[in-house]
Design an enzyme around this catalytic site. Structure first.
Site, PDB file in Angstrom:
ATOM      1  N   ASP A 189       0.738  -5.963  10.000  1.00 20.48           N
ATOM      2  CA  ASP A 189       1.303  -4.616  10.114  1.00 20.48           C
ATOM      3  C   ASP A 189       0.778  -3.879  11.338  1.00 20.48           C
ATOM      4  OD1 ASP A 189       2.597  -5.131   7.755  1.00 20.48           O
ATOM      5  OD2 ASP A 189       1.505  -3.652   6.559  1.00 20.48           O
ATOM      6  N   HIS A 191      -4.668  -8.569   6.628  1.00 21.20           N
ATOM      7  CA  HIS A 191      -5.394  -7.363   6.217  1.00 21.20           C
ATOM      8  C   HIS A 191      -5.308  -7.204   4.710  1.00 21.20           C
ATOM      9  CE1 HIS A 191      -1.291  -5.808   6.577  1.00 21.20           C
ATOM     10  NE2 HIS A 191      -1.640  -4.688   5.988  1.00 21.20           N
ATOM     11  N   HIS A 241       6.949  -7.059   8.260  1.00 23.99           N
ATOM     12  CA  HIS A 241       8.044  -6.321   7.602  1.00 23.99           C
ATOM     13  C   HIS A 241       9.330  -6.349   8.422  1.00 23.99           C
ATOM     14  CE1 HIS A 241       5.669  -4.173   4.447  1.00 23.99           C
ATOM     15  NE2 HIS A 241       4.682  -4.356   5.314  1.00 23.99           N
ATOM     16  N   HIS A 267      -4.442  -0.158  11.919  1.00 26.89           N
ATOM     17  CA  HIS A 267      -3.709  -0.021  10.646  1.00 26.89           C
ATOM     18  C   HIS A 267      -4.724  -0.053   9.499  1.00 26.89           C
ATOM     19  CE1 HIS A 267      -0.419  -0.500   7.783  1.00 26.89           C
ATOM     20  NE2 HIS A 267      -0.978  -1.596   7.317  1.00 26.89           N
ATOM     21  N   ASP A 269       0.436  -5.437  -0.535  1.00 25.90           N
ATOM     22  CA  ASP A 269       1.713  -6.108  -0.243  1.00 25.90           C
ATOM     23  C   ASP A 269       1.512  -7.318   0.676  1.00 25.90           C
ATOM     24  OD1 ASP A 269       1.212  -4.113   1.849  1.00 25.90           O
ATOM     25  OD2 ASP A 269       3.217  -4.558   2.602  1.00 25.90           O
ATOM     26  N   HIS A 270       0.258  -7.597   1.061  1.00 29.33           N
ATOM     27  CA  HIS A 270      -0.042  -8.776   1.879  1.00 29.33           C
ATOM     28  C   HIS A 270      -0.946  -9.779   1.160  1.00 29.33           C
ATOM     29  CE1 HIS A 270       1.720  -7.062   5.636  1.00 29.33           C
ATOM     30  NE2 HIS A 270       1.654  -5.998   4.856  1.00 29.33           N
ATOM     31  N   HIS A 297      -4.152  -5.000   2.474  1.00 26.70           N
ATOM     32  CA  HIS A 297      -3.186  -4.251   1.663  1.00 26.70           C
ATOM     33  C   HIS A 297      -2.523  -5.142   0.610  1.00 26.70           C
ATOM     34  CE1 HIS A 297      -2.717  -0.809   4.800  1.00 26.70           C
ATOM     35  NE2 HIS A 297      -3.717  -0.608   3.978  1.00 26.70           N
TER      36      HIS A 297
HETATM   37 FE    FE Z   1       2.559  -4.159   4.770  1.00 29.94          FE
HETATM   38 ZN    ZN Z   2      -0.376  -2.920   5.573  1.00 33.27          ZN
END
Ligand code: FE
Ligand code: ZN
Length: 258
Positions: A132, A53, A170, A111, A57-58, A55
């Site tokens: 996530d 996805h 995570h 998400h 942090d990915h 985001h």
């Molecule tokens: Fe994440």
């Molecule tokens: Zn995420």
């Protein structure tokens, strides 16, 4: 011989790395540095990037990884990710020929609007990279979709084989277990999991991958038909509901405030 290695990123992200003796593919490289260091130390060539996805942090490490040489970037067709070379959605396959890996794509929105998972047999073990959406003993927050969508996505994952290895994005497991225990204090599988996973964390080890069998026995978001989970939801709502999607929505809200 294929191995799956977690590289730590940020505070609690894992960049799952599929590797053999020569090549590697990474899932959700939110940062480039841990990947670059690992590839250099192990003398591996990066051959593919897989994204679940959009985001940061990915996906944050992708541009820097691509500056070191172009590789295919697979990811959700319906999300805004500028670096995608291979946009995919459910029904598509992702082949990484250098590693002899073939995965299929599942749509699991909730998400984010078009979050996807990658699923397939790795060294004979059914394996799921779910970003996530499904976490060990928990699930992601519902940011862009609806609770109904998220519940349907989790139900789709629940239909995979019990022995499926769950590689999520995570290390949230101990906090998730704490919340799960507040809903189901009598669940003995959950108590056993708490002991096991606490020990792993004390040794500095990841609690992942988990298995779908573990999740079915302990993850409240997959247990919305369990009387104890329904009762906790009802207490919170001050109402009497039993519809699993509504129970899901209630406990997701409880978790946001936990
Ligand atoms: Fe994440
Ligand atoms: Zn995420």
């Amino acid at each position: 011989m294929l191995e799956i290695v977690p590289l730590k990123a940020f505070k609690d992200n894992y960049i799952w790395t599929l590797r053999d003796g020569r090549c590697a593919a990474v899932v959700d490289p939110g940062e480039a540095d841990p990947v670059i260091e690992y590839l250099a130390a192990e003398r591996l060539a990066l051959v593919a990037i897989l994204l679940t996805h959009h985001h940061p942090d990915h996906v944050g490490g992708v541009p820097e990884l691509l500056r070191r040489g172009p590789v295919p970037v697979h990811g959700p067709r319906n999300e805004p990710i500028a670096t995608l070379t291979h946009p995919v959605a459910e029904g598509d396959g992702v082949a990484i020929p250098e590693l002899g890996v073939d995965l299929s794509v599942l749509d699991i929105p909730g998400h984010t609007r078009a979050h996807i998972a990658y699923y397939g047999a790795l060294s004979g073990a059914p394996s799921l990279f779910c970003g996530d959406t499904l976490f060990a003993c928990g699930c992601g927050r519902v940011f862009e979709g609806t609770p109904e969508q998220m519940y349907a996505s989790l139900a789709k994952l629940l239909a995979l084989p019990d022995r499926t290895l769950v590689y999520c994005g995570h290390e949230y497991t101990l906090a998730n277990i704490g919340f799960a225990q507040s809903l189901e204090p009598e669940n003995t599988a959950l108590a056993a999991r708490e002991q096991r996973d606490r020990r792993l964390r004390e040794q500095g080890k990841p609690t992942l991958p988990s298995t779908l069998a573990d999740e079915k026995a302990t993850n409240p978001f997959l247990r919305c038909r369990e009387p104890a989970v329904i009762e906790s939801a009802n207490k919170y709502l001050g109402a009497r509901i039993a519809d699993p999607a509504r129970v899901f929505a209630a406990i997701r809200e409880m978790k946001n405030r936990f």
